[in-house]
Design a protein around this motif. Structure first.
Motif, short mmCIF file in Angstrom:
data_model
loop_
_atom_site.label_atom_id
_atom_site.label_comp_id
_atom_site.label_asym_id
_atom_site.label_seq_id
_atom_site.Cartn_x
_atom_site.Cartn_y
_atom_site.Cartn_z
N SER A 104 -7.16 -12.09 -3.98
CA SER A 104 -7.80 -12.18 -5.29
C SER A 104 -8.82 -11.06 -5.48
O SER A 104 -8.98 -10.54 -6.59
CB SER A 104 -8.44 -13.55 -5.50
N GLY A 107 -6.87 -8.03 -6.42
CA GLY A 107 -6.50 -8.10 -7.84
C GLY A 107 -7.68 -7.80 -8.74
O GLY A 107 -7.55 -7.11 -9.75
N LEU A 108 -8.84 -8.31 -8.39
CA LEU A 108 -10.05 -8.05 -9.17
C LEU A 108 -10.39 -6.56 -9.14
O LEU A 108 -10.71 -5.97 -10.17
CB LEU A 108 -11.21 -8.88 -8.63
N HIS A 110 -8.33 -4.12 -8.67
CA HIS A 110 -7.33 -3.41 -9.48
C HIS A 110 -7.64 -3.56 -10.96
O HIS A 110 -7.57 -2.59 -11.72
CB HIS A 110 -5.93 -3.97 -9.19
N ASN A 111 -8.00 -4.78 -11.38
CA ASN A 111 -8.31 -5.02 -12.79
C ASN A 111 -9.55 -4.27 -13.24
O ASN A 111 -9.65 -3.87 -14.40
CB ASN A 111 -8.47 -6.51 -13.05
N LEU A 112 -10.51 -4.07 -12.35
CA LEU A 112 -11.68 -3.27 -12.70
C LEU A 112 -11.37 -1.78 -12.66
O LEU A 112 -11.89 -1.01 -13.47
CB LEU A 112 -12.84 -3.58 -11.74
N LYS A 113 -10.53 -1.37 -11.73
CA LYS A 113 -10.22 0.04 -11.55
C LYS A 113 -9.42 0.59 -12.74
O LYS A 113 -9.65 1.74 -13.16
CB LYS A 113 -9.42 0.23 -10.25
N THR A 114 -8.52 -0.20 -13.29
CA THR A 114 -7.67 0.27 -14.38
C THR A 114 -8.48 0.74 -15.59
O THR A 114 -8.31 1.87 -16.04
CB THR A 114 -6.65 -0.82 -14.76
N PRO A 115 -9.39 -0.05 -16.14
CA PRO A 115 -10.16 0.46 -17.29
C PRO A 115 -11.12 1.58 -16.89
O PRO A 115 -11.38 2.50 -17.68
CB PRO A 115 -10.92 -0.77 -17.81
#
Length: 141
Positions: A104, A107-108, A110-115
Protein backbone atom coordinates in the motif's frame (compact mmCIF):
# COMPACT_ATOMS: atom_id res chain seq x y z
CA UNK A 1 -38.44 -26.08 43.50
CA UNK A 2 -38.97 -22.34 43.73
CA UNK A 3 -39.84 -22.68 47.42
CA UNK A 4 -36.53 -24.48 48.04
CA UNK A 5 -34.43 -21.56 46.78
CA UNK A 6 -36.15 -18.72 48.63
CA UNK A 7 -33.53 -18.68 51.41
CA UNK A 8 -30.51 -18.90 49.09
CA UNK A 9 -28.27 -16.00 48.15
CA UNK A 10 -29.70 -14.09 45.14
CA UNK A 11 -26.36 -14.24 43.28
CA UNK A 12 -26.19 -18.02 43.62
CA UNK A 13 -29.74 -18.72 42.49
CA UNK A 14 -29.60 -17.04 39.09
CA UNK A 15 -29.11 -20.41 37.36
CA UNK A 16 -32.09 -21.87 39.23
CA UNK A 17 -34.27 -18.86 38.41
CA UNK A 18 -33.33 -19.23 34.75
CA UNK A 19 -34.29 -22.91 34.88
CA UNK A 20 -37.60 -22.12 36.60
CA UNK A 21 -38.34 -19.43 34.01
CA UNK A 22 -37.57 -21.88 31.19
CA UNK A 23 -39.87 -24.50 32.76
CA UNK A 24 -42.63 -21.90 33.06
CA UNK A 25 -42.15 -20.79 29.44
CA UNK A 26 -42.07 -24.43 28.32
CA UNK A 27 -45.34 -25.06 30.16
CA UNK A 28 -47.01 -22.03 28.54
CA UNK A 29 -45.77 -22.68 25.01
CA UNK A 30 -45.81 -26.48 25.06
CA UNK A 31 -42.52 -26.53 23.17
CA UNK A 32 -38.83 -27.03 23.96
CA UNK A 33 -37.01 -24.03 25.43
CA UNK A 34 -33.25 -23.75 24.91
CA UNK A 35 -30.94 -21.26 26.57
CA UNK A 36 -27.29 -20.85 27.54
CA UNK A 37 -26.18 -20.60 31.16
CA UNK A 38 -22.79 -19.62 32.60
CA UNK A 39 -21.94 -20.90 36.05
CA UNK A 40 -18.94 -19.87 38.13
CA UNK A 41 -17.56 -22.70 40.23
CA UNK A 42 -15.55 -21.78 43.32
CA UNK A 43 -12.58 -23.98 44.19
CA UNK A 44 -10.25 -23.56 47.14
CA UNK A 45 -7.51 -22.21 44.85
CA UNK A 46 -9.70 -20.14 42.53
CA UNK A 47 -12.77 -20.07 40.33
CA UNK A 48 -13.68 -21.54 36.97
CA UNK A 49 -16.48 -20.55 34.61
CA UNK A 50 -18.44 -23.30 32.88
CA UNK A 51 -20.99 -22.82 30.12
CA UNK A 52 -24.03 -25.00 29.56
CA UNK A 53 -26.78 -25.17 26.96
CA UNK A 54 -29.99 -26.17 28.69
CA UNK A 55 -32.91 -27.79 26.84
CA UNK A 56 -36.20 -27.94 28.74
CA UNK A 57 -38.74 -30.17 26.99
CA UNK A 58 -42.34 -30.81 28.06
CA UNK A 59 -43.13 -34.45 28.83
CA UNK A 60 -46.58 -35.52 27.70
CA UNK A 61 -48.23 -38.80 28.67
CA UNK A 62 -51.49 -39.47 26.83
CA UNK A 63 -51.61 -35.82 25.74
CA UNK A 64 -51.44 -34.62 29.34
CA UNK A 65 -48.49 -32.51 30.48
CA UNK A 66 -46.85 -34.73 33.08
CA UNK A 67 -43.51 -33.07 33.64
CA UNK A 68 -40.39 -31.68 32.05
CA UNK A 69 -37.05 -33.05 30.94
CA UNK A 70 -34.07 -30.74 31.42
CA UNK A 71 -30.85 -31.65 29.62
CA UNK A 72 -27.66 -29.80 30.45
CA UNK A 73 -24.94 -29.88 27.77
CA UNK A 74 -21.48 -28.70 28.83
CA UNK A 75 -20.23 -26.36 26.07
CA UNK A 76 -17.30 -24.89 27.99
CA UNK A 77 -14.66 -26.41 25.70
CA UNK A 78 -16.64 -25.35 22.62
CA UNK A 79 -16.77 -21.76 23.89
CA UNK A 80 -13.02 -21.80 24.58
CA UNK A 81 -12.34 -23.20 21.10
CA UNK A 82 -14.56 -20.56 19.49
CA UNK A 83 -12.75 -17.81 21.40
CA UNK A 84 -9.37 -19.20 20.32
CA UNK A 85 -10.61 -19.30 16.72
CA UNK A 86 -11.78 -15.69 16.91
CA UNK A 87 -8.45 -14.64 18.44
CA UNK A 88 -6.55 -16.48 15.70
CA UNK A 89 -8.66 -14.86 13.00
CA UNK A 90 -8.04 -11.42 14.48
CA UNK A 91 -4.27 -12.09 14.59
CA UNK A 92 -4.28 -13.36 10.99
CA UNK A 93 -6.17 -10.28 9.78
CA UNK A 94 -3.68 -8.02 11.57
CA UNK A 95 -0.74 -9.93 10.09
CA UNK A 96 -2.28 -9.71 6.62
CA UNK A 97 -2.84 -5.99 7.04
CA UNK A 98 0.78 -5.52 8.13
CA UNK A 99 2.01 -7.73 5.26
CA UNK A 100 0.16 -5.51 2.77
CA UNK A 101 1.53 -2.32 4.29
CA UNK A 102 4.61 -2.14 2.00
CA UNK A 103 2.36 -2.78 -1.00
CA UNK A 104 0.00 0.00 0.00
CA UNK A 105 2.92 2.36 0.64
CA UNK A 106 4.23 1.54 -2.83
CA UNK A 107 0.83 2.36 -4.30
CA UNK A 108 0.69 5.59 -2.32
CA UNK A 109 4.16 6.58 -3.50
CA UNK A 110 3.15 5.86 -7.10
CA UNK A 111 -0.04 7.90 -6.73
CA UNK A 112 1.94 10.82 -5.32
CA UNK A 113 4.73 10.49 -7.87
CA UNK A 114 2.42 10.62 -10.90
CA UNK A 115 1.08 14.16 -10.36
CA UNK A 116 4.47 15.37 -9.11
CA UNK A 117 6.11 14.15 -12.31
CA UNK A 118 3.39 15.85 -14.37
CA UNK A 119 3.96 19.12 -12.50
CA UNK A 120 7.71 18.72 -12.90
CA UNK A 121 7.27 18.21 -16.66
CA UNK A 122 5.09 21.31 -16.88
CA UNK A 123 7.66 23.36 -14.93
CA UNK A 124 10.41 22.19 -17.30
CA UNK A 125 8.27 23.17 -20.29
CA UNK A 126 7.59 26.60 -18.74
CA UNK A 127 11.34 27.07 -18.01
CA UNK A 128 12.16 26.21 -21.64
CA UNK A 129 9.48 28.63 -22.86
CA UNK A 130 10.83 31.41 -20.59
CA UNK A 131 14.36 30.75 -21.89
CA UNK A 132 13.11 30.95 -25.49
CA UNK A 133 11.36 34.22 -24.72
CA UNK A 134 14.54 35.67 -23.17
CA UNK A 135 16.61 34.57 -26.11
CA UNK A 136 14.09 36.03 -28.58
CA UNK A 137 13.92 39.27 -26.56
CA UNK A 138 17.71 39.65 -26.52
CA UNK A 139 17.98 39.11 -30.26
CA UNK A 140 15.35 41.77 -30.97
CA UNK A 141 17.13 44.39 -28.98
Amino acid sequence: MSDCVKKEDVYKKTAIYNLLTAVSSCQESGSTITYEQAITIDFGEGTRKNYYVVDVTPLYIREILSGFVAIFKDVTQLKKSMQQLQDSQARMMEQERLARWPESMSGLAHNLKTPIMSISGCISAVENLVEECRTAWKTRM
